[in-house]
Design a protein around this motif. Structure first.
Motif, PDB file in Angstrom:
ATOM      1  N   THR A   1      19.233  44.985  16.243  1.00 20.99           N
ATOM      2  CA  THR A   1      19.938  44.323  17.332  1.00 20.99           C
ATOM      3  C   THR A   1      18.983  43.450  18.128  1.00 20.99           C
ATOM      4  N   SER A   2      19.492  42.296  18.555  1.00 13.34           N
ATOM      5  CA  SER A   2      18.757  41.438  19.475  1.00 13.34           C
ATOM      6  C   SER A   2      19.697  41.028  20.601  1.00 13.34           C
ATOM      7  N   LEU A   3      19.257  41.215  21.824  1.00 10.90           N
ATOM      8  CA  LEU A   3      20.072  40.861  22.983  1.00 10.90           C
ATOM      9  C   LEU A   3      20.195  39.349  23.091  1.00 10.90           C
ATOM     10  N   HIS A   4      21.437  38.862  23.344  1.00 15.36           N
ATOM     11  CA  HIS A   4      21.651  37.424  23.496  1.00 15.36           C
ATOM     12  C   HIS A   4      22.594  37.093  24.655  1.00 15.36           C
ATOM     13  N   ALA A   5      23.161  38.100  25.313  1.00 11.75           N
ATOM     14  CA  ALA A   5      24.107  37.871  26.407  1.00 11.75           C
ATOM     15  C   ALA A   5      23.386  37.337  27.638  1.00 11.75           C
ATOM     16  N   LYS A   6      24.115  36.514  28.403  1.00 15.11           N
ATOM     17  CA  LYS A   6      23.592  35.956  29.654  1.00 15.11           C
ATOM     18  C   LYS A   6      24.615  36.236  30.749  1.00 15.11           C
ATOM     19  N   VAL A   7      24.360  37.273  31.534  1.00 16.62           N
ATOM     20  CA  VAL A   7      25.337  37.763  32.513  1.00 16.62           C
ATOM     21  C   VAL A   7      24.613  38.179  33.783  1.00 16.62           C
ATOM     22  N   VAL A   8      25.239  37.912  34.923  1.00 22.95           N
ATOM     23  CA  VAL A   8      24.735  38.399  36.203  1.00 22.95           C
ATOM     24  C   VAL A   8      25.918  38.959  36.995  1.00 22.95           C
ATOM     25  N   VAL A   9      25.775  40.168  37.519  1.00 25.59           N
ATOM     26  CA  VAL A   9      26.785  40.788  38.385  1.00 25.59           C
ATOM     27  C   VAL A   9      26.151  40.993  39.757  1.00 25.59           C
ATOM     28  N   ILE A  10      26.809  40.476  40.802  1.00 27.78           N
ATOM     29  CA  ILE A  10      26.267  40.535  42.166  1.00 27.78           C
ATOM     30  C   ILE A  10      27.214  41.319  43.060  1.00 27.78           C
ATOM     31  N   ASP A  11      26.680  42.362  43.690  1.00 27.06           N
ATOM     32  CA  ASP A  11      27.425  43.162  44.669  1.00 27.06           C
ATOM     33  C   ASP A  11      28.746  43.694  44.125  1.00 27.06           C
ATOM     34  N   ASP A  12      28.825  43.916  42.828  1.00 27.28           N
ATOM     35  CA  ASP A  12      30.024  44.478  42.190  1.00 27.28           C
ATOM     36  C   ASP A  12      31.274  43.644  42.419  1.00 27.28           C
ATOM     37  N   ARG A  13      31.119  42.348  42.753  1.00 25.76           N
ATOM     38  CA  ARG A  13      32.309  41.531  43.004  1.00 25.76           C
ATOM     39  C   ARG A  13      32.183  40.105  42.465  1.00 25.76           C
ATOM     40  N   LEU A  14      30.959  39.657  42.181  1.00 25.43           N
ATOM     41  CA  LEU A  14      30.746  38.331  41.609  1.00 25.43           C
ATOM     42  C   LEU A  14      30.201  38.479  40.192  1.00 25.43           C
ATOM     43  N   LEU A  15      30.852  37.805  39.245  1.00 26.33           N
ATOM     44  CA  LEU A  15      30.419  37.845  37.850  1.00 26.33           C
ATOM     45  C   LEU A  15      30.092  36.434  37.380  1.00 26.33           C
ATOM     46  N   VAL A  16      28.923  36.274  36.784  1.00 24.80           N
ATOM     47  CA  VAL A  16      28.528  35.000  36.191  1.00 24.80           C
ATOM     48  C   VAL A  16      28.280  35.228  34.701  1.00 24.80           C
ATOM     49  N   VAL A  17      29.008  34.490  33.864  1.00 21.17           N
ATOM     50  CA  VAL A  17      28.829  34.542  32.412  1.00 21.17           C
ATOM     51  C   VAL A  17      28.594  33.127  31.926  1.00 21.17           C
TER      52      VAL A  17
ATOM     53  N   GLN B   1      27.915  39.788  11.488  1.00 20.17           N
ATOM     54  CA  GLN B   1      28.031  39.750  10.038  1.00 20.17           C
ATOM     55  C   GLN B   1      26.713  39.669   9.298  1.00 20.17           C
ATOM     56  N   SER B   2      25.611  39.522  10.006  1.00 20.83           N
ATOM     57  CA  SER B   2      24.323  39.375   9.338  1.00 20.83           C
ATOM     58  C   SER B   2      23.825  40.712   8.809  1.00 20.83           C
ATOM     59  N   LYS B   3      23.218  40.687   7.636  1.00 22.89           N
ATOM     60  CA  LYS B   3      22.598  41.892   7.087  1.00 22.89           C
ATOM     61  C   LYS B   3      21.189  42.069   7.635  1.00 22.89           C
ATOM     62  N   GLY B   4      20.737  41.100   8.416  1.00 18.92           N
ATOM     63  CA  GLY B   4      19.444  41.219   9.072  1.00 18.92           C
ATOM     64  C   GLY B   4      19.636  41.652  10.509  1.00 18.92           C
ATOM     65  N   THR B   5      19.456  40.734  11.450  1.00 15.09           N
ATOM     66  CA  THR B   5      19.594  41.025  12.871  1.00 15.09           C
ATOM     67  C   THR B   5      20.871  40.405  13.417  1.00 15.09           C
ATOM     68  N   ASN B   6      21.634  41.183  14.188  1.00 16.42           N
ATOM     69  CA  ASN B   6      22.836  40.680  14.849  1.00 16.42           C
ATOM     70  C   ASN B   6      22.602  40.604  16.354  1.00 16.42           C
ATOM     71  N   PHE B   7      23.161  39.552  16.966  1.00 16.91           N
ATOM     72  CA  PHE B   7      23.013  39.358  18.397  1.00 16.91           C
ATOM     73  C   PHE B   7      24.086  40.130  19.163  1.00 16.91           C
ATOM     74  N   VAL B   8      23.661  40.770  20.244  1.00 18.23           N
ATOM     75  CA  VAL B   8      24.577  41.420  21.179  1.00 18.23           C
ATOM     76  C   VAL B   8      24.887  40.413  22.272  1.00 18.23           C
ATOM     77  N   ASP B   9      26.166  40.115  22.479  1.00 16.67           N
ATOM     78  CA  ASP B   9      26.518  39.001  23.345  1.00 16.67           C
ATOM     79  C   ASP B   9      27.797  39.284  24.114  1.00 16.67           C
ATOM     80  N   ILE B  10      28.058  38.449  25.106  1.00 14.00           N
ATOM     81  CA  ILE B  10      29.290  38.519  25.899  1.00 14.00           C
ATOM     82  C   ILE B  10      29.803  37.102  26.119  1.00 14.00           C
ATOM     83  N   ASP B  11      31.084  36.886  25.830  1.00 16.21           N
ATOM     84  CA  ASP B  11      31.784  35.645  26.154  1.00 16.21           C
ATOM     85  C   ASP B  11      32.879  35.954  27.156  1.00 16.21           C
ATOM     86  N   VAL B  12      33.518  34.905  27.642  1.00 15.99           N
ATOM     87  CA  VAL B  12      34.689  35.086  28.496  1.00 15.99           C
ATOM     88  C   VAL B  12      35.746  34.070  28.078  1.00 15.99           C
ATOM     89  N   LEU B  13      36.976  34.565  27.910  1.00 11.40           N
ATOM     90  CA  LEU B  13      38.133  33.694  27.703  1.00 11.40           C
ATOM     91  C   LEU B  13      38.610  33.226  29.068  1.00 11.40           C
TER      92      LEU B  13
END
Length: 570
Positions: A464-480, A217-229
């Protein structure tokens, strides 16, 4: 050529002496320049409270049980990725409106702006209908306009505590930081966790704080992010972690630190929506934090206005039916730091404690084929570089998406990353740096509900500014989670993350990230010992031999601070 651990050499070894001296005397110099700060109150009353024990009769609890039964799985936790800003906002609003018993929020920052005001209104409405609301907030950003968020502490049925508070005034953020420099350890160690739990049944965690720039919603810089439910047992694990922080001696009830009159005294006056110091239009109407979070006349309790705000676009006002999301039921583990990590004597008491980042590095060290890392602030440090060298020596592919100097909202963090850039490339690690100016058509995680566009189609911003913190290992482990791969997250801040073992959701995360790397990021290469930034595919941009899109001032800052600044303070 790949470099083995035995042959890895520090990229900053050429100037350790001066930097070590600065690191040793930096706190001393600041103390000499500043007077002693105020002290925190003693004998503070902290009534112990815990998460809801039985949620089986709540709407959310019943919905989770029904989804689990329908899935017919032995796994006790379900997950859904939140890759768009719209879904990030609407999912939280849906949980607030659906909650019947409890809402627990733990955040590093809650900004006082028009977008947040709508969420705070919903929290007050939940409290009015009998929902117990607990808000645990790190104290670093609770100054200036943002201090007005603390009025929630005086709303009936809402409790608010500040973690690791700074014993100084709140009228100005800058003055508050300066006056706290006599206690650098307290200032540096922050609660960086992000947890949102409704009825101890469904939770949200990831990189987002609460604020307009986290929801597109910012008219300046918006963060690109990932959450998980997260639903089921893992949500209860997150609640247990919340309770540990909530009942910790470092958590101070707002009322023990200030009164409603104190907040009223520093309430900002309404101002016209003039241009900001950067010459860009202000990202919010500065009057909103005053009018939407205000003190009701003739009562000592500050309340949020019950009048609905008309500044939220209709797309964010729409309710999202979480049952329509694709839920993945999978084995999972909560990775979370202990509150003692950021205690004043943490260095001596918890020296042997494994942190969230340590656990993540151990996971990565066991990778067999591929590691995909998304970290906005990427400052490896010597120990982490040795881990990367060991991983690469086994032939594992490692790709990193981080911010460019231009897109980084914390240029000082880029200073630390830049020190290791050539060494990372020499190890064979693939580096991608996010573009600050994104084309509307980029397909990645971001703001569009269906297309995951990187730019903000809601706020009208292309920055845009990157803000997501994600790691994918061996296409089977996901860390968010909330952690960055830097020394601050590893050594000083407390962090939280979810480890999910499931190929489908790991591939879903990869499908969000890879397009951003290809179309929205520069590929950094080392050509004849000189760095080259390859322009993204179809961007129309030219390759560059200097930090792309960055101003001369930022480039000068990089050169001046690069050899000197202590890494653990970046």
């Amino acid at each position: 050529m790949l470099i083995s651990p035995a042959t890895y050499t520090s990229p900053v070894a050429s100037a350790p002496s001066l930097r070590n001296k600065l690191r040793r005397f930096w706190p001393m110099l600041m103390v000499l320049c500043l007077g002693a700060c105020a002290s925190l109150p003693e004998n503070v009353s902290r009534p112990i409270s815990t998460a809801l024990v039985d949620n089986s009769h709540t709407r959310i609890g019943k919905a989770v049980a029904e989804r689990a039964a329908k899935a017919g799985t032995h796994n006790d936790s379900g997950f859904a990725l939140v890759g768009s800003a719209e879904l990030a906002f609407s999912s939280r609003m849906t949980l607030i409106e659906a909650a019947e018993k409890t809402l627990d929020l733990q955040y590093y920052a809650i900004n006082a702006d028009a977008t947040t005001a709508r969420m705070l209104e919903a929290l007050q409405e939940a409290a009015q209908r009998g929902v117990r609301v607990r808000i645990l907030l790190d104290d670093f950003n609770t100054a200036g306009t943002n201090a007005q968020v603390l009025k929630l502490a005086f709303v009936p049925n809402i409790e608010m505590r500040l973690f690791n508070p700074l014993p100084s005034g709140r009228a100005s953020g800058l003055v508050r930081i300066i006056s706290s420099l006599s206690n650098v350890a307290r200032l540096q160690r922050r609660m960086h966790n992000k947890i949102f739990v409704a009825d101890n049944a469904v939770a949200i965690t990831g990189g987002r704080n609460i604020g307009e720039n986290y929801f597109g919603q910012s008219k300046g810089t918006n963060f690109v992010d990932i959450d998980v439910l997260a639903a089921g047992r893992i949500a209860r694990d997150l609640s247990q972690s919340f309770d540990q922080y909530w009942n910790n001696p470092l958590a101070y009830p707002v009322q023990s630190l200030m009164t409603a009159a104190d907040l009223k005294a520093i309430e900002p006056k309404a101002q016209p929506n003039n241009n900001d110091i950067n010459g860009e239009a202000s990202s919010r109407n500065v009057e909103n934090p005053v009018t939407l979070i205000k003190t009701v006349q003739d009562t000592p309790n500050p309340l949020i206005s019950t009048e609905k705000s008309d500044v939220i676009p209709p797309t964010l006002s729409d309710k999202t039916n979480l049952s329509l999301l694709t839920w993945t039921w999978a084995p999972s583990v909560l990775m979370v730091d202990k509150p003692s990590k950021i205690a004043a004597d943490a260095d001596s008491v918890e020296a042997s404690q494994d942190t969230t980042v340590d656990g993540l590095l151990q996971l990565m060290s066991q990778a067999k084929t591929d590691i995909l890392i998304v970290s906005p602030y990427f400052v490896p440090g010597e120990r982490m570089m040795q881990t990367f060298a060991s991983i690469k020596a086994r032939g594992v592919r490692v790709r990193v998406l981080t911010n460019s100097l231009a897109s980084n909202d914390a240029p000082a963090a880029h200073v630390g990353y830049a020190r290791y850039r050539k060494a990372l490339l020499a190890l064979g690690i693939e580096l991608y740096e996010m573009r600050a100016e994104q084309p509307v058509s980029i397909k990645s995680f971001g703001s569009s509900r269906n297309g995951f566009t990187g730019s903000s189609s809601i706020g009208g911003s292309s920055r845009t500014s990157l803000h997501a913190k994600v790691v994918v290992i061996d296409d089977r482990l996901l860390v968010v989670g909330s952690m960055n791969l830097d020394l601050r997250s590893q050594l000083q801040n407390s962090e939280v993350a979810l480890l999910i073992r499931n190929r489908a959701i790991a591939n879903q995360a990869t499908s969000l990230i890879e397009p951003a790397m290809m179309s929205g990021a520069y590929r950094v290469e080392n050509v004849d010992q000189e760095l080259v930034w390859r322009a993204p595919q179809g961007s129309g941009q030219q390759d560059s031999t200097t930090e792309p899109d960055a101003s001369a001032g930022l480039k000068l800052l990089l050169k001046l601070l690069g050899p000197l600044a202590p890494e653990e303070m970046l």
